[in-house]
Design an enzyme around this catalytic site. Structure first.
Site: not given
Ligand code: AMP
Length: 210
Positions: A13, A88, A122, A155, A166
């Protein structure tokens, strides 16, 4: 072109918002970035929200709406914008509606499994910050940055458990928002699984469609 992009992390996004921003010369407005800039500048607002951002909680609606309203006074916003990370909550969406007429709300859709695969793969260079992906964009030598030879690491928030947390938080947060924009007749669901080049074409098409 007044747009809102919604979608979980890992859908691309942010990358699409950047490309659309360049394409139509409209600003990409991320409330997360606005708050981080306030914190970096050590402003009163920055001091007020730092602990909230550190904890991962949401900043109160009145403060968040105010920072967006302030950003909207910028001359660059006249031709349009892409809002990313705002609204949000339903209160934020209702407030936004009271001072701005949106054209479209794009909902970047991707299953949790695919997101998990994307984010968990990642790797980031500890030295220069370049991003890699073990499957989709691997470095020439495993664990080593192509550009500077730095060590690649995962990370903390890209670890599977953190990603699941998340995503759960995101799904809970976004459910009512998606419903709100569906009722408003503004919601467009977009499958975020294709390659970024294909995604961009699809996105431009839905943005320009009447
Ligand atoms: P993001 O970069 O979008 O992940 O946002 C980082 C942090 O900024 C969030 O965890 C919240 O603390 C805060 N934040 C960003 N956007 C909003 C919003 N629309 N409402 C409340 N808090 C927000």
């Amino acid at each position: 072109m007044k747009l809102v992009f919604i979608g979980p992390p890992g859908t691309g996004k942010g990358t699409m918002a950047k490309k659309i921003s360049d394409n139509y010369r409209i600003p990409h407005i991320s409330t997360g970035d606005l708050f981080r800039a306030e914190i970096d500048n050590d402003s009163d607002l920055g001091k007020q929200v730092k602990a909230i951002l550190d904890s991962g909680d949401l900043v109160p609606d009145d403060i968040t709406v105010e920072i967006v309203k302030r950003r909207f006074t910028g001359p660059d916003v006249k031709r349009g914008f892409i809002l990313d990370g705002f609204p949000r909550t339903i209160t934020q969406a209702e407030q936004l509606k009271s001072f701005c007429e949106l054209h479209k709300v794009i909902n970047f859709h991707l299953s949790d499994d695919v997101i998990l695969e994307r984010l968990a793969g990642r790797r980031v260079c500890r030295n220069c910050g370049t991003n890699y992906h073990v499957k989709f964009m691997p470095p020439r030598e495993s664990g080593k940055c192509d550009k500077c030879g730095g060590e690649l690491y995962i990370r903390e928030d890209d670890r599977p458990e953190a990603i699941k947390k998340r995503l759960k938080k995101y799904r809970k947060e976004s459910e009512r928002l998606i419903e709100f924009y569906k009722k408003e007749g503004l919601l467009i669901n977009l499958d975020a699984s294709p390659h970024p080049d294909v995604m961009l074409k699809k996105l431009i098409k839905v943005i320009e469609e009447n």
